[in-house]
Motif scaffolding. Structure first.
Motif, short mmCIF file in Angstrom:
data_model
loop_
_atom_site.label_atom_id
_atom_site.label_comp_id
_atom_site.label_asym_id
_atom_site.label_seq_id
_atom_site.Cartn_x
_atom_site.Cartn_y
_atom_site.Cartn_z
N THR A 63 -9.83 12.69 -4.26
CA THR A 63 -9.35 11.39 -3.31
C THR A 63 -7.95 12.36 -2.26
O THR A 63 -7.25 12.60 -2.91
CB THR A 63 -8.63 10.17 -3.51
N TYR A 83 -2.74 7.48 -11.98
CA TYR A 83 -2.21 7.28 -10.97
C TYR A 83 -1.26 8.63 -10.42
O TYR A 83 -0.17 8.76 -11.25
CB TYR A 83 -0.63 5.70 -10.63
N THR A 116 -3.42 -5.13 -1.77
CA THR A 116 -4.61 -3.86 -1.88
C THR A 116 -5.58 -4.30 -2.40
O THR A 116 -5.46 -4.68 -4.17
CB THR A 116 -4.17 -2.67 -1.56
N ILE A 131 -8.03 2.94 -10.91
CA ILE A 131 -8.61 2.22 -9.87
C ILE A 131 -10.28 1.92 -9.13
O ILE A 131 -10.59 1.93 -9.24
CB ILE A 131 -8.13 3.01 -8.69
N LYS A 156 0.77 -1.34 0.24
CA LYS A 156 -0.19 -0.01 0.06
C LYS A 156 1.02 1.40 -0.19
O LYS A 156 0.69 2.25 -0.64
CB LYS A 156 -1.33 0.22 1.21
N THR A 205 -5.37 7.41 2.78
CA THR A 205 -6.14 8.14 1.73
C THR A 205 -7.63 7.86 1.70
O THR A 205 -7.88 7.23 3.03
CB THR A 205 -5.99 7.63 0.57
N PHE A 255 -10.05 7.18 -0.23
CA PHE A 255 -10.19 5.79 -1.16
C PHE A 255 -11.09 5.43 -0.30
O PHE A 255 -10.96 4.34 0.31
CB PHE A 255 -8.73 5.47 -2.34
N TRP A 273 -4.97 8.13 -6.50
CA TRP A 273 -5.85 7.90 -8.31
C TRP A 273 -5.51 9.03 -8.29
O TRP A 273 -7.14 9.97 -7.21
CB TRP A 273 -5.45 7.33 -8.80
N VAL A 299 -6.18 -3.43 -5.99
CA VAL A 299 -6.09 -2.39 -6.38
C VAL A 299 -4.71 -3.69 -6.83
O VAL A 299 -2.72 -3.14 -5.82
CB VAL A 299 -5.77 -0.98 -5.24
N THR A 333 -3.83 3.53 -3.53
CA THR A 333 -4.93 4.14 -3.62
C THR A 333 -4.64 5.00 -3.99
O THR A 333 -6.03 5.92 -3.62
CB THR A 333 -6.05 3.50 -2.38
N ASP A 351 0.78 5.69 -2.31
CA ASP A 351 -0.30 5.10 -1.52
C ASP A 351 -0.88 4.29 -3.02
O ASP A 351 -1.05 5.15 -3.96
CB ASP A 351 -0.80 6.04 -1.19
#
Length: 802
Positions: free
Chosen positions: A233, A118, A369, A450, A49, A271, A273, A71, A372, A69, A67
Motif C-alpha cells: 500500500t 497496522y 471509515t 484490513i 481516518k 493511501t 487502499f 496496513w 475499516v 487504511t 491513517d
C-alpha cells in the motif's frame, strides 16, 4: 433593592458562573502542565481516518501521524490451506476417545497465516529556534470540540498552538501564534519508519512511501523496497504552510519559517487502499492525487471556517449525550494528578464523567471509515511492529470497541464494523470450506486485518491452539448486526445487509456442530479463548468438545437470527431449522464450586483467574442469562466472577464491569470501575515506584498493559449499562446504580426498541423520565417493582414524573 442585596446576587452569579466553568473543564478537558514525554502522556486527535498524536513539546513538538487504511500486506488468499479440513475427522475421533493430547496436536493442522499489521505513517516535527526555559506551560485536549491546544511563555513572549483533525475537510490544521511580532522561528520535518522519501517543492512538503508486504518481517533490511512497483500500500503525506508574515524557505527535506507571527500548517494524508479485495498497488487509489485534492480544497478556506466545519460535524455526534453525577468536592487538578489522586481512593465524580465522555470521543475520532473499524489501538500507533500487530482481535477486543456505539447514541460509528463483517463473510465462505469442511455459510477466527482475513491463525501449525484455533468470530460478530437493528429499528438495513450476514453465520454454526453421546448439539473441536483446562490425569490443554463459550455464542447467534427472520417475515423453513437446533444445544452446566462451567466437563482451569470470561457471553454482551429469567445461571455467573477475582487487565476489567452491571450489582461494578481508572505509569518510564498492571495511563488511555483502546470503550459502555439496560420489550432504569452516584442526570442514552432516554434521579430513584421514539413502538419502563407501559409514535416524546 438595596446595594447589599444587589452585591449578594452579583457574587452568587459569579460563583455559579465559576462552578459551571470548572465543571465544564473537569468533565470535558484533559489538561497538563508539562509536555508529553511518552506516548501514553500524549493527546490524540482523529477524524476516523487520519489520526494525530500530539506531544506538545516546547523546543521540539512531535506529532505522530496515522491513517486507518495503512496496513502491511495485500488481499488475502483465503484458500491458503485447502486441505486443512481433512484433519477434522481425526481430531473428532481423538476427542471421542478422550485422547486430548493427540487432539491438541492434530488441532495445529487447522491453522493458516497470521494477520497483517497496522502501520505507522510518519512523524511531523516542529523544531523551534528559540531555546530557553518555558514558563506557564499549559496543554489540553478539549473533547467537547475535538481540539488540542498548548501555550507557554519564553523570554516574555507567549506562544500558542492549536490542533484539530477535520472530518468534513479531511485535513489536519495546526495554528501557531506568538504575542510578539516576528517571534516564530522553526523548522518542519517529516519522516517515517516505513520506506519513504521526502521532498519540498513550491512551499509544499511531500512524503511518499509504501507499507511492507508481510507483517513487517525483514522489512527494514529490504534495500530497494520502493522499486517493487506492484506490491504493498502506497501512502502520501502533503504539508503546506500559510503565513501572514515572515519568510518560508526550504533546503533538502526541511521547511523553515523565520520571523513570523502567525502560521497555519495544513496536513493531508492518503493511501492507495481501495478495498479489502483490491491490490493496493495495481488497483489502488491515486494517493498523491487524493492527498493533493483534499489539501487544495482546504487551503482555500480560512482557519476559522475549517474549525467551524470541524466542530459542527463533531458535535452533532458528541452532544447527543450528557451525564451529570452530582456535586463533587474534587479539586481541579491536571489530569495526571487527578488520576493519581483518584487512584488513592479520593472522590472525583467529574473524572468519572470525563472518562465516559472520553470513550465516546475516541470512538467518534477512530471509527468513521466504512470497512475499516477501530483496531486494538483505535487509529493511534507509533510502532513499526505494534503489540499484537494492532490488528482486529475477534475473540473479544474488536467487539468490545463497539459496545458503546448503540447505547451511547453513536450508531453511525458502528457502521465501519458492520461493513467489515460483510467483507469477512466473503473470505469466510472459503475459510468455512477449506479449514472446517462446512459447505454453507461463513466463518471467521481469532484475528483479522484490513484484508478481512478469516482463517485460523498460528503460522501453519507453529502456535498454541489455546488462542490460534477458534472459529466462533462470525457467530459473535453477527450479534452486532442485530444490536444495530434493535437500537435503530432500521428494517431496510436488516433486510438488505444484516440478515444475509446473520444467516450465513448461523448456517456455519449448523454445519459445524455435531451430536454428542447424549444427543445434544456441540462443537468439536472446541476451545475457550486463550484459556486452558487440566484433566483429572493432569494433562494441560485447550482442545476439547462442547466448550461453553462456543455454545453461548451459537445460542445468541441462532436466537437473534430467528428474531431477524420473524421481523422480516422471511425464511420460515430455515427459521424452523434454527429453532430445532437451538432446542438441542448442549445445556449450560453448573460446576461443583457453583460456577458456570467453562468446559464440557467440570475440570479445573490452569489459571482460575484468567482474564477471559468467555463462558459468560450469555450474560454480557449476550442477554439470554439474566437474574430474573435464569436466576440459577446468573448466580453461577456471579460465582464464576468471584472465583476469577477483580484483578485483571484493562480490557478484561472493562468486560467484568459490564458483567457485574448485568447482575444488577452497582457497587461491585463501581468498585471495578474505580480500579479501571487506577493510574499506570507510561510504558517507557522506569522509577523505583513505577506503577504497572491494568488500569489507565496519564492520557486516560487504557493499559492492558501495553496500550489497548478496548478498555476505554468497555469502561464507557459500562457506565451506560449501570444507568440503563434494555431488551426488545422493556427498559430497566438505574439497574446497577452504585451508592456513590445517588444523585445525577443523563440525557441521550439509547434503548433497544428504538427509544431514547433522558432522566434525572435522586436518592437512587428516578424522578423525571423523558422517553422519545425513533420509530413507532411500545416498551415497558421498569424501576424496581414499578412498571409502566409506553406506546409512542415516531418522533413522539413522553414525560413521566416517576
Amino acid at each position: 433593592m438595596n446595594s447589599n442585596a444587589i452585591k449578594k446576587i452579583f457574587v452568587s452569579l459569579l460563583f455559579i458562573s465559576f462552578c459551571i466553568k470548572v465543571t465544564a473543564q473537569s468533565t470535558q478537558k484533559l489538561w497538563y502542565n508539562k509536555p508529553a514525554e511518552f506516548f501514553e502522556e500524549s493527546l490524540v486527535l482523529g477524524n476516523g481516518k487520519l489520526g494525530a498524536t500530539v506531544f506538545g513539546g516546547v523546543n521540539s513538538d512531535k506529532i505522530y501521524l496515522n491513517d486507518v487504511t495503512l496496513w502491511s500486506g495485500e488481499p488475502v488468499n483465503a484458500n491458503m490451506n485447502p486441505e486443512a479440513y481433512k484433519n477434522i475427522p481425526a481430531i473428532r475421533e481423538a476427542l471421542q476417545n478422550e485422547n486430548y493430547k493427540l487432539a491438541e496436536e492434530l488441532n495445529k493442522k487447522i491453522q493458516g497465516k497470521n494477520s497483517e499489521s497496522y502501520a505507522p505513517l510518519g512523524t511531523l516535527e516542529i523544531s523551534n529556534y528559540e531555546k530557553g526555559k518555558a514558563t506557564n506551560y499549559y496543554r489540553e485536549l478539549d473533547i467537547s470540540n475535538a481540539a488540542s491546544k498548548i501555550s507557554y511563555e519564553m523570554d516574555g513572549v507567549k506562544y500558542t498552538r492549536e490542533y484539530f483533525v477535520s472530518a468534513p475537510d479531511q485535513i489536519m490544521v495546526i495554528k501557531l501564534t506568538s504575542s510578539q511580532k516576528g517571534a516564530l522561528n522553526f523548522d518542519i520535518n517529516l519522516r517515517s519508519l516505513l520506506k519513504s522519501n521526502v521532498e519540498v517543492r513550491n512551499n509544499t512538503m511531500m512524503m511518499n512511501g509504501v507499507a511492507p508486504i508481510h507483517e513487517n518481517t525483514g522489512y527494514t533490511v529490504v534495500p530497494k523496497y520502493l522499486e517493487i512497483k506492484e506490491r504493498g500500500t502506497r501512502f502520501t503525506t502533503l504539508l503546506q504552510v500559510k503565513n501572514t508574515d515572515g519568510k518560508v524557505t526550504s533546503s533538502n527535506a526541511t521547511m523553515t519559517l523565520r520571523n513570523a507571527s502567525e502560521v497555519f500548517i495544513y496536513i493531508s494524508v492518503a493511501t492507495s487502499f481501495n478495498g479489502f479485495d483490491k491490490n493496493p498497488a495495481t488497483e489502488g487509489i491515486d494517493d498523491v492525487a487524493m492527498a493533493l485534492q483534499n489539501l487544495n480544497k482546504a487551503f482555500t478556506k480560512p482557519f476559522d471556517k475549517l474549525k467551524e466545519n470541524h466542530v459542527a460535524d463533531y458535535q452533532k455526534f458528541y452532544n447527543r449525550v450528557s451525564l451529570d453525577l452530582g456535586n463533587t468536592t474534587a479539586p481541579d487538578l491536571a489530569t495526571d494528578e487527578r488520576l493519581l489522586r483518584y487512584s488513592e481512593g479520593k472522590e472525583d465524580k467529574n473524572l468519572e464523567i470525563l472518562y465516559f465522555n472520553y470513550g465516546r470521543y475516541l470512538l467518534i475520532s477512530s471509527s468513521r471509515t466504512l470497512g475499516v473499524p477501530a483496531n486494538l489501538q483505535g487509529i493511534w500507533n507509533p510502532h513499526l511492529n505494534p503489540p499484537w500487530s494492532s490488528n482486529y482481535t475477534m475473540n473479544i477486543n474488536v467487539e468490545e470497541n463497539y459496545w458503546l456505539a448503540e447505547n451511547t447514541n453513536l450508531s453511525e460509528m458502528h457502521l465501519p464494523l458492520l461493513s467489515f463483517i460483510k467483507n469477512l463473510s466473503v473470505t469466510g465462505k472459503t475459510t468455512a470450506k477449506t479449514f472446517y469442511g462446512v459447505n454453507q455459510g461463513w466463518a471467521a477466527a481469532h484475528n483479522s486485518d484490513i484484508w478481512a482475513m478469516t482463517n485460523p491463525v498460528g503460522q501453519f501449525g507453529k502456535e498454541d491452539p489455546m488462542w490460534a484455533c477458534w472459529p466462533m468470530a462470525g457467530a459473535w460478530l453477527s450479534t452486532h448486526i442485530w444490536e444495530h437493528y434493535v437500537f435503530t429499528q432500521d428494517a431496510a438495513y436488516l433486510k438488505k445487509e444484516g440478515y444475509p450476514l446473520m444467516k450465513g453465520a448461523a448456517e456455519f454454526c449448523l454445519g459445524w456442530m455435531i451430536t454428542d453421546k447424549k444427543g445434544d448439539l456441540i462443537t468439536s473441536p472446541s476451545t475457550s479463548p486463550e484459556n486452558q483446562y487440566i484433566t483429572p490425569d493432569g494433562f494441560v490443554g485447550a482442545t476439547i468438545y462442547g466448550g461453553t463459550a462456543d455454545l453461548a455464542m451459537i445460542r445468541e447467534c441462532l436466537d437473534k437470527t430467528i428474531k431477524a427472520s420473524e421481523v422480516l417475515n422471511i425464511d420460515a423453513e430455515f427459521r424452523e431449522k434454527l429453532k430445532k437446533a437451538f432446542a438441542k444445544l448442549h445445556p449450560y452446566q453448573i460446576g461443583k464450586k457453583g460456577n458456570l462451567q467453562e468446559w464440557y466437563f467440570d475440570w479445573e482451569d490452569k489459571d482460575p483467574k484468567h482474564r477471559h470470561q468467555s463462558q459468560l457471553f450469555g450474560l454480557f454482551p449476550g442477554n439470554h442469562i439474566t437474574p430474573l429469567k435464569t436466576p440459577d445461571l446468573a448466580e453461577a455467573s456471579k460465582k464464576t466472577l468471584e472465583i476469577k477475582g477483580d484483578e485483571t487487565t484493562g480490557w478484561s476489567k472493562g468486560w467484568r464491569i459490564n458483567l457485574w452491571a448485568r447482575l444488577w450489582d452497582g457497587n461491585r461494578s463501581y468498585k471495578m470501575f474505580r480500579e479501571l481508572l487506577r493510574y499506570v505509569d507510561p510504558d517507557g518510564k522506569k522509577t523505583e515506584t513505577t506503577r504497572r498492571g491494568g488500569g489507565t495511563y496519564p492520557n486516560l488511555f487504557d493499559a492492558h498493559p501495553p496500550f489497548q483502546i478496548d478498555g476505554n470503550f468497555g469502561g464507557a459502555a459500562a457506565v451506560a449499562e449501570m444507568l440503563l439496560q434494555s431488551d426488545e420489550n422493556e427498559i430497566r432504569l438505574l439497574p446497577a446504580l452504585p451508592d456513590a452516584w445517588e444523585k445525577g442526570s443523563v440525557k441521550g442514552l439509547c434503548a433497544r426498541g428504538g427509544f431514547e432516554i433522558e432522566m434525572n434521579w435522586n436518592n437512587k430513584k428516578p424522578e423525571k423520565v423523558i422517553i422519545s421514539a425513533k420509530k413507532e413502538g411500545k416498551t415497558i419502563l421498569i424501576f424496581g417493582d414499578k412498571k409502566q407501559e409506553v406506546v409512542l409514535k415516531k418522533g413522539q416524546k413522553l414525560e413521566i414524573n416517576w
